[in-house]
Design an enzyme around this catalytic site. Structure first.
Site, PDB file in Angstrom:
ATOM      1  N   ASP A  30      23.405  86.503  38.297  1.00  0.00           N
ATOM      2  CA  ASP A  30      22.282  87.061  39.057  1.00  0.00           C
ATOM      3  C   ASP A  30      22.277  86.411  40.434  1.00  0.00           C
ATOM      4  OD1 ASP A  30      19.278  88.321  37.684  1.00  0.00           O
ATOM      5  OD2 ASP A  30      19.750  88.217  39.811  1.00  0.00           O
ATOM      6  N   ILE A  53      27.363  91.132  41.533  1.00  0.00           N
ATOM      7  CA  ILE A  53      28.465  91.614  40.702  1.00  0.00           C
ATOM      8  C   ILE A  53      29.665  91.956  41.589  1.00  0.00           C
ATOM      9  CG2 ILE A  53      29.188  93.465  39.127  1.00  0.00           C
ATOM     10  CD1 ILE A  53      27.222  91.473  37.896  1.00  0.00           C
ATOM     11  N   GLU A  54      29.376  92.577  42.732  1.00  0.00           N
ATOM     12  CA  GLU A  54      30.471  92.971  43.628  1.00  0.00           C
ATOM     13  C   GLU A  54      31.201  91.757  44.186  1.00  0.00           C
ATOM     14  OE1 GLU A  54      27.153  93.849  43.526  1.00  0.00           O
ATOM     15  OE2 GLU A  54      26.868  94.692  45.526  1.00  0.00           O
ATOM     16  N   SER A  72      21.900  95.939  33.103  1.00  0.00           N
ATOM     17  CA  SER A  72      20.695  96.663  33.431  1.00  0.00           C
ATOM     18  C   SER A  72      20.748  96.892  34.931  1.00  0.00           C
ATOM     19  CB  SER A  72      19.505  95.784  33.055  1.00  0.00           C
ATOM     20  OG  SER A  72      18.319  96.436  33.363  1.00  0.00           O
ATOM     21  N   CYS A  75      17.662 100.191  39.079  1.00  0.00           N
ATOM     22  CA  CYS A  75      17.276 101.513  38.608  1.00  0.00           C
ATOM     23  C   CYS A  75      16.387 102.275  39.574  1.00  0.00           C
ATOM     24  CB  CYS A  75      16.618 101.409  37.253  1.00  0.00           C
ATOM     25  SG  CYS A  75      15.239 100.292  37.244  1.00  0.00           S
ATOM     26  N   SER A 366      11.643  93.045  33.406  1.00  0.00           N
ATOM     27  CA  SER A 366      12.380  92.629  32.233  1.00  0.00           C
ATOM     28  C   SER A 366      12.557  93.719  31.182  1.00  0.00           C
ATOM     29  CB  SER A 366      11.620  91.447  31.644  1.00  0.00           C
ATOM     30  OG  SER A 366      12.337  90.865  30.635  1.00  0.00           O
TER      31      SER A 366
END
Ligand SMILES: *[C@@H]1O[C@H](CO)[C@@H](O)[C@H](O)[C@H]1NC(C)=O
Ligand SMILES: *[C@@H]1O[C@H](CO)[C@@H](O)[C@H](O)[C@H]1NC(C)=O
Length: 381
Positions: A30, A53-54, A72, A75, A366
């Site tokens: 994270d 992540i990238e 997750s 979104c 969460s």
């Protein structure tokens, strides 16, 4: 990540002990400082990468050699009230990066779980994901689940995709090894547990099912609303709110009672529940700060009848109105109580330096631990 992050630590609570799955978390990822602080506090021994992540190369992913990936992804693009930018949206970048990476991994993870808001199922991001999984030889299942289905009095309807690699695509593994479940294959590591990588991407989920925009709840609520709430409260397969509350004596009420200004301004818009109710609305990251559509508030004075307070409320002077509303002793659920409703175990705690507002924020982003734990068991069974 352009938007603050969801809570990674959730995934880690699941494995073990919550899910009952013997597993080792190989990396928690994270970029959000708060989420990472909370994670480290609860899981001091798990490798935690403060990265996007990238920002992680294929090589680094290969070195982790994980059996399960939990994600997750951001979104916002998929929420009904967010922009419908979908795959064009820069916030989808980390998600697309994973999809691009997956087929190129030297060893495909056996299990894959993705969570997202309702609406994702019709996005082109979802189609892209499904295609990638099919190409890589996964079988999958998509489901919408709310915690009420596991007996928790909280609505939080979410999309889940569970994928499993088909036995013929497991490569060097024999079928008995696959059935043998959790031991690792072709690795020098003596660990008997599957290795799990859980990117902990943003999951800022907007209020969903029960928030119909522009509609006023309770006091001017429609008969349909009233009927739905009554049905929910009569569903004995769901526990009562009181099972999730802290002892009243341990709560510093000053901190949680709704201030007069908020009462006067938003009384008609709040979703109010009593300890005996078997329902509450989805807690979002604005909880404890914004009232409308961010989650239910609790009526602490059970002697006062809500209807009697609200009947003809607008015909009274501000002062009278306030006096009536104060009788209900409305308060916010504490972060601990929200955590309870989100299925967090008692062993979970926040580090002292994380302010209440941030606690609500990360909780609002969460996932429900009990729900995900159940899905994981189903996935590996
Ligand atoms: C981390 O997340 C919290 C809550 O989701 C948010 O308020 C905060 O601004 C984020 N911080 C960073 C550095 O992204
Ligand atoms: C994590 O990375 C961010 C962005 O690169 C940085 O601002 C932050 O200070 C880092 N946090 C820690 C604890 O290293």
């Amino acid at each position: 990540h352009l938007k603050s992050s969801s809570v990674s630590y959730l995934f880690f609570l699941l494995l073990p002990p919550e899910s009952g799955i013997p597993a080792q978390v190989v990396a928690a990822i994270d970029i959000n400082t708060t989420a990472n602080q909370v994670y480290r506090h609860n899981f001091p021994d798990t490798p935690l990468w403060n990265k996007t992540i990238e920002g992680i190369s294929l090589d680094d992913f290969n070195k982790l050699s994980f059996d399960m990936i939990l994600m997750s992804p951001p979104c916002q693009p998929f929420t009904r009230i967010g922009r419908q930018g979908d795959v064009q949206d820069p916030r989808t970048k980390s998600f697309l990066y994973i999809l691009d990476l997956l087929p190129r991994l030297s060893r495909l993870p056996r299990f894959f779980l993705l969570e997202n808001v309702k609406g994702f199922e019709t996005s082109s991001a979802r189609d892209l994901m499904v295609q990638t999984l099919k190409d890589c030889g996964y079988t999958f299942e998509e489901i919408m689940v709310s915690p009420t289905s596991v007996g928790i009095p909280n609505s939080r309807l979410r999309y889940y995709l569970l994928a499993k690699i088909s036995p013929e695509n497991v490569g060097i593994q024999t079928s008995s090894e696959v059935l043998g479940a959790f031991s690792r294959h072709g690795e020098s590591d003596s660990s008997e547990q599957p290795r799990v990588m859980a990117p902990t991407n943003p999951g800022t989920c907007q209020p969903e099912e029960e928030i119909q925009r522009g509609r006023i709840l309770y006091k001017l609520e429609t008969t349909t609303d009233a009927q739905r709430k009554e049905n929910q409260n009569n569903d004995l397969s769901v526990r009562q709110i009181q099972d999730y509350l802290e002892p009243q004596s341990e709560i510093n009420m000053e901190l949680y009672l709704l201030p007069p200004k908020t009462l006067l301004r938003y009384a008609l818009l709040m979703d109010i529940v009593q300890p005996t109710c078997r329902r509450s609305t989805c807690f979002t990251k604005g909880y404890g700060w914004y009232v409308e559509g961010t989650g239910s508030v609790l009526q602490c004075s059970e002697e006062t009848e809500m209807k009697s307070v609200f009947r003809g409320l607008d015909q009274h002077s501000e002062e009278d109105k306030l006096q009536r509303l104060l009788k209900l002793k409305l308060r916010y659920f504490t972060p601990r109580e929200v955590a309870n409703l989100m299925g967090f175990p008692q062993s979970f705690s926040f580090p002292a330096q994380v302010p209440t507002k941030q606690q609500y924020k990360v909780l609002g982003n969460s996932l429900n631990v009990v729900v995900v734990a159940k899905l994981l068991r189903q996935l590996v069974s």
